[in-house]
Design a protein around this motif. Structure first.
Motif, PDB file in Angstrom:
ATOM      1  N   ALA A   1       0.856  -1.188   0.000  1.00 42.41           N
ATOM      2  CA  ALA A   1       0.000   0.000   0.000  1.00 42.41           C
ATOM      3  C   ALA A   1       0.891   1.236   0.000  1.00 42.41           C
ATOM      4  N   PRO A   2       1.030   1.899  -1.138  1.00 39.62           N
ATOM      5  CA  PRO A   2       1.897   3.070  -1.195  1.00 39.62           C
ATOM      6  C   PRO A   2       1.426   4.142  -0.215  1.00 39.62           C
ATOM      7  N   ALA A   3       2.246   4.436   0.799  1.00 42.42           N
ATOM      8  CA  ALA A   3       1.797   5.268   1.911  1.00 42.42           C
ATOM      9  C   ALA A   3       1.438   6.693   1.476  1.00 42.42           C
ATOM     10  N   ARG A   4       2.297   7.300   0.652  1.00 39.09           N
ATOM     11  CA  ARG A   4       2.062   8.704   0.288  1.00 39.09           C
ATOM     12  C   ARG A   4       0.820   8.872  -0.562  1.00 39.09           C
ATOM     13  N   THR A   5       0.676   7.989  -1.547  1.00 40.47           N
ATOM     14  CA  THR A   5      -0.507   8.085  -2.409  1.00 40.47           C
ATOM     15  C   THR A   5      -1.767   7.880  -1.579  1.00 40.47           C
ATOM     16  N   THR A   6      -1.738   6.877  -0.709  1.00 37.47           N
ATOM     17  CA  THR A   6      -2.893   6.617   0.140  1.00 37.47           C
ATOM     18  C   THR A   6      -3.271   7.863   0.913  1.00 37.47           C
ATOM     19  N   ARG A   7      -2.239   8.498   1.494  1.00 38.65           N
ATOM     20  CA  ARG A   7      -2.504   9.656   2.343  1.00 38.65           C
ATOM     21  C   ARG A   7      -3.111  10.790   1.525  1.00 38.65           C
ATOM     22  N   THR A   8      -2.537  11.060   0.360  1.00 34.04           N
ATOM     23  CA  THR A   8      -3.058  12.157  -0.458  1.00 34.04           C
ATOM     24  C   THR A   8      -4.498  11.880  -0.869  1.00 34.04           C
ATOM     25  N   VAL A   9      -4.749  10.659  -1.353  1.00 31.64           N
ATOM     26  CA  VAL A   9      -6.111  10.339  -1.804  1.00 31.64           C
ATOM     27  C   VAL A   9      -7.079  10.393  -0.631  1.00 31.64           C
ATOM     28  N   ALA A  10      -6.644   9.907   0.538  1.00 29.29           N
ATOM     29  CA  ALA A  10      -7.528   9.905   1.699  1.00 29.29           C
ATOM     30  C   ALA A  10      -7.877  11.332   2.128  1.00 29.29           C
ATOM     31  N   VAL A  11      -6.875  12.215   2.156  1.00 29.66           N
ATOM     32  CA  VAL A  11      -7.151  13.604   2.541  1.00 29.66           C
ATOM     33  C   VAL A  11      -8.084  14.246   1.513  1.00 29.66           C
ATOM     34  N   LEU A  12      -7.853  13.924   0.238  1.00 28.81           N
ATOM     35  CA  LEU A  12      -8.685  14.473  -0.825  1.00 28.81           C
ATOM     36  C   LEU A  12     -10.146  14.041  -0.660  1.00 28.81           C
ATOM     37  N   MET A  13     -10.351  12.750  -0.411  1.00 30.45           N
ATOM     38  CA  MET A  13     -11.711  12.230  -0.214  1.00 30.45           C
ATOM     39  C   MET A  13     -12.350  12.895   1.002  1.00 30.45           C
ATOM     40  N   SER A  14     -11.544  12.999   2.065  1.00 35.38           N
ATOM     41  CA  SER A  14     -12.034  13.593   3.298  1.00 35.38           C
ATOM     42  C   SER A  14     -12.500  15.033   3.052  1.00 35.38           C
ATOM     43  N   VAL A  15     -11.694  15.770   2.285  1.00 32.88           N
ATOM     44  CA  VAL A  15     -12.035  17.163   1.981  1.00 32.88           C
ATOM     45  C   VAL A  15     -13.285  17.223   1.120  1.00 32.88           C
ATOM     46  N   LEU A  16     -13.359  16.332   0.136  1.00 34.04           N
ATOM     47  CA  LEU A  16     -14.493  16.329  -0.787  1.00 34.04           C
ATOM     48  C   LEU A  16     -15.803  16.083  -0.036  1.00 34.04           C
ATOM     49  N   LEU A  17     -15.788  15.076   0.839  1.00 29.03           N
ATOM     50  CA  LEU A  17     -17.006  14.743   1.579  1.00 29.03           C
ATOM     51  C   LEU A  17     -17.390  15.862   2.535  1.00 29.03           C
ATOM     52  N   SER A  18     -16.395  16.435   3.222  1.00 26.46           N
ATOM     53  CA  SER A  18     -16.751  17.521   4.144  1.00 26.46           C
ATOM     54  C   SER A  18     -17.238  18.734   3.389  1.00 26.46           C
ATOM     55  N   ALA A  19     -16.669  18.986   2.210  1.00 25.92           N
ATOM     56  CA  ALA A  19     -17.123  20.137   1.431  1.00 25.92           C
ATOM     57  C   ALA A  19     -18.566  19.941   1.006  1.00 25.92           C
ATOM     58  N   ALA A  20     -18.906  18.721   0.597  1.00 28.26           N
ATOM     59  CA  ALA A  20     -20.298  18.446   0.226  1.00 28.26           C
ATOM     60  C   ALA A  20     -21.206  18.666   1.427  1.00 28.26           C
ATOM     61  N   ALA A  21     -20.756  18.201   2.609  1.00 36.85           N
ATOM     62  CA  ALA A  21     -21.555  18.369   3.817  1.00 36.85           C
ATOM     63  C   ALA A  21     -21.731  19.845   4.155  1.00 36.85           C
ATOM     64  N   VAL A  22     -20.625  20.608   4.034  1.00 38.99           N
ATOM     65  CA  VAL A  22     -20.687  22.039   4.333  1.00 38.99           C
ATOM     66  C   VAL A  22     -21.642  22.746   3.381  1.00 38.99           C
ATOM     67  N   SER A  23     -21.625  22.360   2.118  1.00 35.44           N
ATOM     68  CA  SER A  23     -22.436  23.094   1.151  1.00 35.44           C
ATOM     69  C   SER A  23     -23.924  22.879   1.415  1.00 35.44           C
ATOM     70  N   VAL A  24     -24.324  21.755   1.996  1.00 35.53           N
ATOM     71  CA  VAL A  24     -25.756  21.585   2.236  1.00 35.53           C
ATOM     72  C   VAL A  24     -26.183  21.953   3.650  1.00 35.53           C
ATOM     73  N   ALA A  25     -25.268  21.882   4.630  1.00 33.17           N
ATOM     74  CA  ALA A  25     -25.709  22.088   6.011  1.00 33.17           C
ATOM     75  C   ALA A  25     -24.884  23.122   6.766  1.00 33.17           C
ATOM     76  N   GLY A  26     -23.896  23.730   6.108  1.00 33.58           N
ATOM     77  CA  GLY A  26     -23.026  24.653   6.838  1.00 33.58           C
ATOM     78  C   GLY A  26     -22.015  23.873   7.647  1.00 33.58           C
ATOM     79  N   PRO A  27     -21.051  24.588   8.230  1.00 40.21           N
ATOM     80  CA  PRO A  27     -19.998  23.884   8.976  1.00 40.21           C
ATOM     81  C   PRO A  27     -20.486  23.349  10.326  1.00 40.21           C
ATOM     82  N   ILE A  28     -20.969  22.108  10.329  1.00 35.53           N
ATOM     83  CA  ILE A  28     -21.382  21.446  11.572  1.00 35.53           C
ATOM     84  C   ILE A  28     -20.127  20.942  12.269  1.00 35.53           C
ATOM     85  N   SER A  29     -19.920  21.374  13.513  1.00 32.94           N
ATOM     86  CA  SER A  29     -18.636  21.084  14.143  1.00 32.94           C
ATOM     87  C   SER A  29     -18.675  19.785  14.934  1.00 32.94           C
ATOM     88  N   PHE A  30     -17.517  19.192  15.106  1.00 39.16           N
ATOM     89  CA  PHE A  30     -17.250  18.091  16.039  1.00 39.16           C
ATOM     90  C   PHE A  30     -17.763  16.721  15.610  1.00 39.16           C
TER      91      PHE A  30
END
Lengths: 345, 368
Positions: B265-294
């Protein structure tokens, strides 16, 4: 062997500049602060001249310009006090937690002050700016004290507990602040004007209100200053050097809390002064806290006053609050610093 | 002599059949997709997941049924198939249905985003909010409200703001999204800037606008429609294939870069893709509900504790996230004191409680 010696003396020379150089830099920093103070009196929505300022100070100036300049006394004095307090609090926090990203707001001081502001306006109705300060002051001190008590309960728990305690208090109080502010329009108003962080519209009353708290913090900070050098070597080393770590750590944290509470109550939460000034000071004079503290007391106010002047002149005749300016000056500096740390992961 | 036999019998007990040597460890079910892939599922995780999903369904049923306009449970099946009374249909399809679906989707997205982010940064207090996503979204929403209230949709502004914030963080680290430490420091800077700007706008604009903006900035699910539900569920479906692929490498990544690299499992690629997915999902969440914290912070941790396993569990974390949001939304809709407040305030209080729990655990550690 030879390379080892240079490696040992290299950073040592850098971190301990000679006496002449320190004196020179101290003079420069003091001059910069004086210049910033003069600018703060001169600049504004009506720009006066330094001559007007001198006239106002000596009582010989024209009546109108004298009034204009006099209206800038409180914010200049407040800026000096708040800048010095925040910078010193940041230096103490970073020294004690040994975390270069530690901030005076870590102990929940900001959230405590905000909670007090909304509570007082919710109970007693809308207040003036000075009223807000009187409300924020005990709130900030209490929140800091609570975080400190909870975080250090049960003896020596290290920094993790303290920071967690600060985070708990911040989270709970912020939820409370938002809930009250969104339910009561008056509380929302005083909260939203306070939370930006501004030197404007405050009288000398604010300064006198915050002075005892800040003064106590300053005295305490000067008492523990020397011990912090030993603490920087690690707890074991400090103990073996005969330093009372509990006193230095406890006293330093209490001092940082008092300083941050006084400043935050007086001018609102101001980002980056407490975080950035210690870094600037370390780049100037190295890691000796006996030098860091006096330099922080000069550099902090300079930064805050200059930011305030920029905020006053950028959007003339309206003002940009100083809290916004410091964030927009401090953040790019931080980002630039990250880009530069190439070698470390 | 006797010792030898016990040893031999023990060995036999541990390996009853030769095939089991290559099979899954006890308590694990393996879902196979031909030779393409296999997904190991632990029995306990499965049980916990079923329980949490049942709880989400239960909370959803309560959300739909209680109150003046509540739909009775017996009518729900016929409503879902298109029948039922007009009032009830209106309540389900216009008022409570979309809000509930958005809540579940946002919770799931935040849960997954947090689990991914915490796994690759190896920081149990990490979440995409740390790197300036929520603050950026707030600043974007403020710009939208400042320039022309109504002209630019606030969610679009939030999405742009989040994008710009993450872009700034990525650029200023100098190494992209590869080094979690740098991302977090850059995130502090970008958040501070965004937050200062938001405070300024809130202090600058008129009180009514400021109040509605502040409500949005806390994260709210009030008056959501099917468009919002489409955005968040679309994002979840879009990310699903990548997440399925990512689950394995992320789990390996927890063992450290070298080990994970050795195991393929290439560590760097995994990390970049994981952060990217994480950002994408949170951005989608923010766009529909605003920044829900915690939620992104607590859901993965609760999931981890309940599963009792070391590794991160994306599916479980999604379920816990959904449960947290649905319950929090139930509180702001029905509990007298919380009525009318944005859901984000409740999740923030929950976050405080979670941090308090961590603190108490630290105390125990100290006294033991």
């Amino acid at each position: 062997m030879a390379t080892q010696t240079t490696a040992a003396t290299g950073p040592d020379r850098r971190t301990r500049p000679g006496g002449v150089r320190v004196a020179l830099m101290f003079g420069l920093a003091a001059a910069a602060l004086a210049g910033a103070a003069v600018l703060s009196l001169v600049m504004g929505s009506r720009i006066t001249t330094p001559a007007d300022v001198i006239g106002a100070l000596t009582g010989t100036g024209e009546e109108f310009t004298t009034t204009v300049v006099e209206s800038r006394y409180p914010r200049t004095v407040l800026g000096i006090m708040a800048g010095a307090s925040l910078a010193l609090a940041g230096t103490l926090m970073q020294g004690i937690t040994r975390n270069p990203l530690a901030d005076p707001g870590l102990l929940g001081v900001n959230a405590g002050a905000a909670a007090a502001v909304v509570t007082v306006t919710a109970v007693a109705g809308p207040t003036t700016v000075t009223g807000t300060v009187w409300a924020a002051l005990p709130g900030a001190v209490l929140a800091g004290a609570a975080a400190y008590t909870v975080g250090t309960r049960g003896g020596d728990g290290g920094m993790v507990r303290l920071i967690l305690a600060g985070a708990v208090i911040s989270a709970v109080l912020t939820a409370y602040v938002q809930a009250i502010a969104l339910s009561l329009p008056d509380s929302f108003d005083s909260y939203r004007y306070w939370v930006v962080g501004s030197l404007a519209g405050r009288s000398f009353d604010v300064f006198w209100a915050a002075l005892p708290v800040v003064g106590a913090g300053l005295v305490l900070a000067l008492c523990v200053m020397g011990g912090l050098n030993a603490m920087a070597l690690g707890r074991e080393a400090a103990v073996s050097l005969g330093v009372s770590t509990a006193w230095v750590q406890g006293g330093g944290l209490v001092a940082a809390t008092l300083l941050a509470a006084g400043a935050t109550a007086a001018v609102g939460p101001i980002a980056f002064v407490g975080l950035a000034v210690p870094h600037v000071v370390r780049a100037m004079v190295g890691v000796d806290f006996r030098l860091q503290v006096p330099f922080a007391l000069l550099v902090g106010p300079t930064l805050l006053l200059l930011s305030d002047v920029v905020g006053r002149t950028l959007l003339r005749p309206t003002e940009l609050m100083v809290g916004v300016v410091t964030a927009f000056v401090g953040a790019p500096v931080l980002l630039y610093a990250i880009r530069r740390m190439r070698s470390t992961a | 002599m006797s010792r030898q036999t016990t040893l031999a019998s023990r060995t036999q007990q541990a390996q009853p059949a030769p095939e089991a040597e290559y099979g899954p460890p006890p308590g694990v079910l393996v879902l196979r997709l031909g030779r393409v892939g296999a997904l190991p599922i632990r029995h306990r995780s499965l049980t916990v997941w079923l329980l949490i999903t049942a709880a989400v369904l239960g909370a959803s049923a309560v959300t739909l049924t209680i109150g003046d306009l509540g739909i009775s449970l017996t009518q729900l099946p016929s409503l879902l198939t298109g029948g039922g009374e007009a009032t009830d249909r209106f309540v389900l399809s216009r008022l409570r249905g979309p809000r509930l679906l958005v809540g579940v989707g946002v919770g799931a997205a935040l849960g997954v985003a947090g689990a991914l982010f915490q796994a690759v940064t190896r920081n149990p207090l990490g979440s995409p909010d740390v790197i300036g996503l929520g603050a950026g979204a707030g600043a974007g929403a403020s710009v939208a409200a400042l320039i022309a209230p109504g002209a630019v949709p606030v969610p679009l502004g939030a999405l742009l703001g989040a994008g710009i914030a993450i872009g700034l963080v990525t650029l200023s680290t100098g190494t992209g999204l590869r080094h979690p430490g740098r991302i977090i420091v850059a995130g502090i800077g970008v958040s501070a800037m965004a937050q200062a700007f938001t405070h300024f706008v809130v202090a600058f604009i008129a009180r009514d606008e400021a109040t509605s903006l502040a409500t949005y900035l806390n994260g709210s699910l009030t008056a959501r429609d099917w468009g919002h539900a489409g955005i968040i569920w679309g994002a979840l479906l879009f990310c699903l294939p990548v997440l399925l692929y990512l689950a394995g490498p992320v789990r390996l990544g927890e063992m450290g870069d070298e080990t994970s690299q050795t195991l393929g499992a290439p560590a760097r690629t995994t990390r970049t893709v994981a952060v990217l997915m994480s950002v994408l999902l949170s951005a989608a969440a923010v766009s529909v509900a605003g920044p829900i914290s915690f939620v992104a912070l607590t859901a993965p941790q609760i999931a981890r504790r309940m599963a009792g396993a070391g590794g991160p569990s994306l599916v479980l974390s999604a379920a816990v996230g959904a449960l947290l949001i649905v319950c929090a939304d139930l509180v702001v809709q029905r509990v007298p004191l919380g009525e009318g407040l944005p859901v984000g305030i409740v999740t923030m209080a929950l976050g405080g409680i979670y941090l308090g729990h961590l603190l108490i655990r630290e105390w125990r550690k100290g006294t033991l």
